[in-house]
Design a protein around this motif. Structure first.
Motif, PDB file in Angstrom:
ATOM      1  N   ALA A   1      -4.263 122.260  76.424  1.00  0.00           N
ATOM      2  CA  ALA A   1      -4.497 120.907  75.874  1.00  0.00           C
ATOM      3  C   ALA A   1      -5.323 120.993  74.599  1.00  0.00           C
ATOM      4  CB  ALA A   1      -5.216 120.051  76.908  1.00  0.00           C
ATOM      5  N   ALA A   2      -6.266 121.939  74.540  1.00  0.00           N
ATOM      6  CA  ALA A   2      -7.086 122.106  73.333  1.00  0.00           C
ATOM      7  C   ALA A   2      -7.816 123.440  73.414  1.00  0.00           C
ATOM      8  CB  ALA A   2      -8.105 120.978  73.205  1.00  0.00           C
ATOM      9  N   ILE A   3      -8.096 123.997  72.236  1.00  0.00           N
ATOM     10  CA  ILE A   3      -8.936 125.205  72.154  1.00  0.00           C
ATOM     11  C   ILE A   3     -10.265 124.764  71.553  1.00  0.00           C
ATOM     12  CG2 ILE A   3      -9.190 127.513  71.165  1.00  0.00           C
ATOM     13  CD1 ILE A   3      -6.108 127.716  71.085  1.00  0.00           C
ATOM     14  N   VAL A   4     -11.335 124.951  72.331  1.00  0.00           N
ATOM     15  CA  VAL A   4     -12.670 124.555  71.871  1.00  0.00           C
ATOM     16  C   VAL A   4     -13.301 125.774  71.207  1.00  0.00           C
ATOM     17  CG1 VAL A   4     -14.896 123.610  72.570  1.00  0.00           C
ATOM     18  CG2 VAL A   4     -12.837 123.024  73.873  1.00  0.00           C
ATOM     19  N   THR A   5     -13.670 125.650  69.938  1.00  0.00           N
ATOM     20  CA  THR A   5     -14.259 126.795  69.227  1.00  0.00           C
ATOM     21  C   THR A   5     -15.682 126.461  68.798  1.00  0.00           C
ATOM     22  OG1 THR A   5     -13.717 126.199  66.948  1.00  0.00           O
ATOM     23  CG2 THR A   5     -11.938 127.177  68.253  1.00  0.00           C
ATOM     24  N   ASP A   6     -16.300 127.417  68.128  1.00  0.00           N
ATOM     25  CA  ASP A   6     -17.672 127.229  67.635  1.00  0.00           C
ATOM     26  C   ASP A   6     -17.726 126.309  66.419  1.00  0.00           C
ATOM     27  OD1 ASP A   6     -16.193 129.342  66.505  1.00  0.00           O
ATOM     28  OD2 ASP A   6     -17.982 130.252  65.647  1.00  0.00           O
ATOM     29  N   VAL A   7     -16.546 125.976  65.869  1.00  0.00           N
ATOM     30  CA  VAL A   7     -16.567 125.063  64.710  1.00  0.00           C
ATOM     31  C   VAL A   7     -15.741 123.802  64.972  1.00  0.00           C
ATOM     32  CG1 VAL A   7     -17.108 126.731  62.897  1.00  0.00           C
ATOM     33  CG2 VAL A   7     -14.730 126.452  63.648  1.00  0.00           C
ATOM     34  N   GLY A   8     -15.399 123.563  66.203  1.00  0.00           N
ATOM     35  CA  GLY A   8     -14.687 122.325  66.517  1.00  0.00           C
ATOM     36  C   GLY A   8     -13.505 122.550  67.444  1.00  0.00           C
TER      37      GLY A   8
END
Ligand code: MRU
Length: 359
Positions: free
Chosen positions: A336-343
């Protein structure tokens, strides 16, 4: 938003300036014991044997391994240093093949020693100066990972509603990173914000990272959790409310396909079937734009003994044939989404991942 300043209570390793103290994760949760690594060979062994594990933690530990290597020699010429450090890099790179953070960190260390050698040229005491410079670079990798995880925690927590029930797999917590964690970092932040009702912790056969490590971290942090065996996930998705599945990653291909601990793919299929959002949390260092899709990710095959044995007990007939792929690949369409350190990156992943990598 509440103040989330955080000092990790759990550290996978500690740099002393002359050695790397590695928390022996194989002994957790029974014993908290540190292995002192004074050579890069010892660091390589601790990664290969999974005393330290988890993609970002492996990268950080290897970086400190390179700093230790510089302390082990005192060559006077640049070519001697270059050929030695390239050999060191090769040894550390050969420890585990799937987590790309390892290669990312080693490439960064190579860029560091190349610049340092160019600037200093030849001479005495090059080893000590080089080691200090490499240790500072490793400290930078460590700090960036920790700070990135705090940001990731906030981005991920924003996706969750109050009273969430979350399922996670393996250990993507403080123990797998420089601190706070990726998937467990999101859960940790959400818990501090009062959003977590309960976490289902998959035990994660065969290495039991969930039962031994994630349950331990949740317990220490006071996060409400229930340990389940991997084959119970579908049952609970059907019979109880699960609001989200959140996992870490070892390598994310350019199209968003994601390698993570074996069993993650099956969870993604189950989550899709039950209409539960499936989130991946990982720093930019886990994204590998050099490979187009998940079929190019090397999957580590570990010893069959790790499947056949639980602790010291053999649970199968003698000479049984067994397999142990340590990771599997989840197709990006299940994510559904990839959560990263920049958003947060959403489909189409190709464009989003290129943007966060700055290309
Ligand atoms: O074999 P391991 O324990 O190193 O595998 C760890 C995982 O699969 C984690 O989920 C992944 O590395 C992300 S850690 C932040």
């Amino acid at each position: 938003m509440k103040n989330l300043t955080y000092h990790p209570a759990v550290l996978a390793f500690r740099w002393t300036g002359t050695s790397l103290l590695v928390l022996e994760q194989k002994r957790l949760p029974r014993r908290e014991e540190f292995i002192p690594c004074r050579t890069y060979e010892q660091v390589a062994r601790s990664i290969r044997d999974m005393s330290v594990r988890g993609a970002p933690a492996i990268g950080c530990a290897a970086a400190y391994g390179v700093a230790l290597a510089a302390r082990q020699k005192n060559f006077k010429t640049v070519p001697e240093w270059v050929s030695y450090l390239r050999k060191v890099k090769k040894v550390l790179a050969a420890t585990r093949p799937t987590a790309v953070n390892l290669f990312w960190a080693l490439n960064r260390m190579e860029a560091c020693w190349t610049t340092a050698l160019l600037e200093r040229g030849e001479g005495k005491n090059l080893g000590a100066a080089l080691s200090r410079r490499l240790a500072a670079e490793a400290d930078g990798i460590f700090r960036e990972d920790f700070e990135g995880n705090l940001r990731m925690g906030r981005y991920g927590a924003a996706l969750l509603k109050k009273g969430s029930v979350i399922l996670t797999h393996c250990n993507a917590g403080s123990l797998a990173t420089a601190g706070h964690g990726t998937a467990l970092g999101v859960i940790r932040t959400a818990h501090r914000l009062g959003k977590v009702k309960k976490v289902f912790v998959d035990e994660t056969r065969p290495y039991l990272q969930g039962a031994r490590l994630t349950a331990w971290e949740c317990h220490r942090e006071g996060i409400p959790y229930e340990l389940i065996t991997d084959n119970m996930a579908g049952h609970f998705m059907k019979t109880e409310r699960i609001d989200a599945v959140i996992v870490g990653a070892d390598r994310i291909a350019a199209n968003g396909d994601t390698a993570n601990k074996i069993g993650t793919y099956s969870l993604s299929v189950l989550a899709r079937f039950h209409g539960i959002p499936f989130y991946v949390a990982a720093p930019r260092s886990t994204v590998d734009l050099s490979i187009p899709d998940g079929s190019h990710i090397p999957i580590e095959e570990r010893s069959r003994d790790e499947v056949v044995r639980v602790g010291n007990t053999c649970i199968a007939p003698p000479r049984v044939v067994a397999r142990h792929p340590a990771f599997d690949v989840t197709p990006s369409r299940h994510i559904a989404a990839i959560v990263t350190d920049v958003g947060v990156v959403r489909s189409p992943y190709g464009a989003g991942l290129r943007r966060i990598k700055g290309v």
